[in-house]
Design a protein around this motif. Structure first.
Motif, PDB file in Angstrom:
ATOM      1  N   LEU A 162      10.687 -12.416   7.374  1.00 25.01           N
ATOM      2  CA  LEU A 162      10.804 -11.387   8.414  1.00 25.01           C
ATOM      3  C   LEU A 162      11.935 -10.405   8.121  1.00 25.01           C
ATOM      4  N   VAL A 163      13.066 -10.907   7.613  1.00 26.26           N
ATOM      5  CA  VAL A 163      14.197 -10.038   7.287  1.00 26.26           C
ATOM      6  C   VAL A 163      13.837  -9.131   6.107  1.00 26.26           C
ATOM      7  N   ALA A 164      13.211  -9.692   5.078  1.00 24.83           N
ATOM      8  CA  ALA A 164      12.814  -8.881   3.920  1.00 24.83           C
ATOM      9  C   ALA A 164      11.898  -7.743   4.342  1.00 24.83           C
ATOM     10  N   ILE A 165      10.927  -8.053   5.182  1.00 25.73           N
ATOM     11  CA  ILE A 165       9.993  -7.023   5.658  1.00 25.73           C
ATOM     12  C   ILE A 165      10.742  -5.954   6.446  1.00 25.73           C
ATOM     13  N   ALA A 166      11.649  -6.366   7.320  1.00 27.99           N
ATOM     14  CA  ALA A 166      12.414  -5.392   8.110  1.00 27.99           C
ATOM     15  C   ALA A 166      13.233  -4.465   7.212  1.00 27.99           C
ATOM     16  N   VAL A 167      13.916  -5.044   6.233  1.00 28.52           N
ATOM     17  CA  VAL A 167      14.749  -4.235   5.332  1.00 28.52           C
ATOM     18  C   VAL A 167      13.877  -3.264   4.549  1.00 28.52           C
ATOM     19  N   LEU A 168      12.728  -3.720   4.059  1.00 25.46           N
ATOM     20  CA  LEU A 168      11.830  -2.840   3.302  1.00 25.46           C
ATOM     21  C   LEU A 168      11.216  -1.755   4.183  1.00 25.46           C
ATOM     22  N   MET A 169      11.006  -2.052   5.452  1.00 23.46           N
ATOM     23  CA  MET A 169      10.485  -1.039   6.368  1.00 23.46           C
ATOM     24  C   MET A 169      11.517   0.064   6.615  1.00 23.46           C
TER      25      MET A 169
ATOM     26  N   TRP B 135      16.396  -2.381  -2.861  1.00 27.37           N
ATOM     27  CA  TRP B 135      16.685  -3.499  -3.768  1.00 27.37           C
ATOM     28  C   TRP B 135      17.115  -4.739  -2.994  1.00 27.37           C
ATOM     29  N   LEU B 136      17.886  -4.543  -1.939  1.00 28.56           N
ATOM     30  CA  LEU B 136      18.266  -5.672  -1.089  1.00 28.56           C
ATOM     31  C   LEU B 136      17.018  -6.317  -0.486  1.00 28.56           C
ATOM     32  N   GLY B 137      16.120  -5.488   0.047  1.00 30.55           N
ATOM     33  CA  GLY B 137      14.881  -6.009   0.634  1.00 30.55           C
ATOM     34  C   GLY B 137      14.038  -6.763  -0.372  1.00 30.55           C
ATOM     35  N   LEU B 138      13.954  -6.233  -1.602  1.00 27.64           N
ATOM     36  CA  LEU B 138      13.176  -6.908  -2.642  1.00 27.64           C
ATOM     37  C   LEU B 138      13.830  -8.226  -3.055  1.00 27.64           C
ATOM     38  N   ALA B 139      15.163  -8.249  -3.100  1.00 26.97           N
ATOM     39  CA  ALA B 139      15.866  -9.503  -3.432  1.00 26.97           C
ATOM     40  C   ALA B 139      15.598 -10.557  -2.352  1.00 26.97           C
ATOM     41  N   ILE B 140      15.661 -10.161  -1.100  1.00 24.15           N
ATOM     42  CA  ILE B 140      15.381 -11.099  -0.006  1.00 24.15           C
ATOM     43  C   ILE B 140      13.919 -11.535  -0.046  1.00 24.15           C
ATOM     44  N   LEU B 141      13.022 -10.612  -0.428  1.00 29.85           N
ATOM     45  CA  LEU B 141      11.608 -10.958  -0.555  1.00 29.85           C
ATOM     46  C   LEU B 141      11.408 -12.045  -1.603  1.00 29.85           C
TER      47      LEU B 141
ATOM     48  N   ALA C  39       0.819  -1.215   0.000  1.00 27.37           N
ATOM     49  CA  ALA C  39       0.000   0.000   0.000  1.00 27.37           C
ATOM     50  C   ALA C  39       0.854   1.267   0.000  1.00 27.37           C
ATOM     51  N   ASP C  40       1.988   1.235   0.700  1.00 22.46           N
ATOM     52  CA  ASP C  40       2.812   2.454   0.750  1.00 22.46           C
ATOM     53  C   ASP C  40       3.828   2.531  -0.390  1.00 22.46           C
ATOM     54  N   GLY C  41       3.819   1.527  -1.273  1.00 21.76           N
ATOM     55  CA  GLY C  41       4.687   1.554  -2.440  1.00 21.76           C
ATOM     56  C   GLY C  41       6.060   0.947  -2.236  1.00 21.76           C
ATOM     57  N   SER C  42       6.353   0.451  -1.054  1.00 19.20           N
ATOM     58  CA  SER C  42       7.647  -0.194  -0.809  1.00 19.20           C
ATOM     59  C   SER C  42       7.778  -1.478  -1.628  1.00 19.20           C
ATOM     60  N   ILE C  43       6.651  -2.160  -1.825  1.00 15.43           N
ATOM     61  CA  ILE C  43       6.591  -3.324  -2.711  1.00 15.43           C
ATOM     62  C   ILE C  43       5.656  -2.909  -3.838  1.00 15.43           C
ATOM     63  N   ASP C  44       6.175  -2.860  -5.063  1.00 15.26           N
ATOM     64  CA  ASP C  44       5.320  -2.446  -6.180  1.00 15.26           C
ATOM     65  C   ASP C  44       5.682  -3.222  -7.441  1.00 15.26           C
TER      66      ASP C  44
ATOM     67  N   VAL D 111       5.099  -7.283  -6.323  1.00 14.91           N
ATOM     68  CA  VAL D 111       3.871  -7.632  -5.603  1.00 14.91           C
ATOM     69  C   VAL D 111       3.587  -9.130  -5.763  1.00 14.91           C
ATOM     70  N   LEU D 112       4.026  -9.712  -6.888  1.00 15.45           N
ATOM     71  CA  LEU D 112       3.826 -11.149  -7.087  1.00 15.45           C
ATOM     72  C   LEU D 112       4.524 -11.966  -6.006  1.00 15.45           C
ATOM     73  N   ALA D 113       5.700 -11.541  -5.581  1.00 15.46           N
ATOM     74  CA  ALA D 113       6.386 -12.257  -4.498  1.00 15.46           C
ATOM     75  C   ALA D 113       5.511 -12.261  -3.245  1.00 15.46           C
ATOM     76  N   ALA D 114       4.913 -11.106  -2.941  1.00 14.28           N
ATOM     77  CA  ALA D 114       4.019 -11.021  -1.778  1.00 14.28           C
ATOM     78  C   ALA D 114       2.793 -11.905  -1.975  1.00 14.28           C
ATOM     79  N   VAL D 115       2.252 -11.934  -3.184  1.00 16.97           N
ATOM     80  CA  VAL D 115       1.081 -12.771  -3.474  1.00 16.97           C
ATOM     81  C   VAL D 115       1.431 -14.247  -3.306  1.00 16.97           C
ATOM     82  N   PHE D 116       2.588 -14.677  -3.831  1.00 16.27           N
ATOM     83  CA  PHE D 116       2.993 -16.076  -3.678  1.00 16.27           C
ATOM     84  C   PHE D 116       3.120 -16.450  -2.206  1.00 16.27           C
TER      85      PHE D 116
END
Length: 191
Positions: free
Chosen positions: A137-144, A158-164, A88-93, A97-102
């Motif tokens: 949990l690490v991906a979410i923390a890095v993206l936050m 980009w690191l957070g998205l790669a971990i995601l 929603a805040d655009g950190s994952i776009d 978003v497919l990674a989050a959906v999976f």
């Protein structure tokens, strides 16, 4: 279950983790760096309680059926809610978003499979599934944290998205493992 089983220290930590979920999600949606920092601190504390409640359950011999049920639910709630908030805040776009959906599809599927099997068949959590949760949990923390880091924000994002994506791959793979372990029981029930 006795009333005292509901109020063991590990279960109380799990309750706190569940209560923290909407607070963290709301704070992420407030367009203010201070609110985001508070969200990060609460998130780290909630993630640490995930480790701590399991450790204390073993150390204090305070296992309970309620705790076994609520702990994975708390994990799934925090991951799902924060993936939605970060989208929603655009950190994952975009395609990320497919990674989050999976991740969310697998978590819901595995919960449904466990519910269907109803305790008659126990599918144990594998070490890889624990790594999957850690990666999530690490991906979410890095993206936050990424938007708070000034000039390092883009690289951190980009690191957070790669971990995601690593978490998504592990999530799908461990979901397949659960399906493989549970499918024979599902098919037996269907006959």
């Amino acid at each position: 279950m006795s009333r005292s089983d509901a109020f063991t220290v590990p279960n109380l930590l799990t309750y706190l983790r569940i209560v923290a979920v909407p607070v963290i999600a709301v704070l992420l949606l407030v367009p203010d760096p201070t609110a985001r920092w508070v969200a990060v601190v609460l998130y780290v504390a909630a993630a640490l309680t995930d480790y701590l409640d399991g450790y204390l359950a073993r150390a204090l011999d305070q296992f309970s059926p309620l705790g076994r049920m609520l702990d994975p639910i708390a994990d799934k709630l925090i991951v799902a809610a924060l993936l939605i908030a970060l989208s929603a805040d655009g950190s994952i776009d975009g395609l990320h978003v497919l990674a989050a959906v999976f991740i969310m599809m697998r978590e819901i599927f595995v919960s449904g499979l466990r519910e269907f099997l109803g305790g008659t068949v126990v599918i144990h959590v594998s070490k890889l599934a624990k790594w999957k949760t850690t990666a999530q949990l690490v991906a979410i923390a890095v993206l936050m944290v990424a938007p708070l880091l000034g000039s390092a924000a883009t690289a951190t994002e980009w690191l957070g998205l790669a971990i995601l994506w690593i978490a998504a791959i592990l999530t799908v793979y461990t979901g397949y493992d659960y399906l493989k372990g549970g499918l024979p029981h599902v098919l037996n029930e269907a006959e």
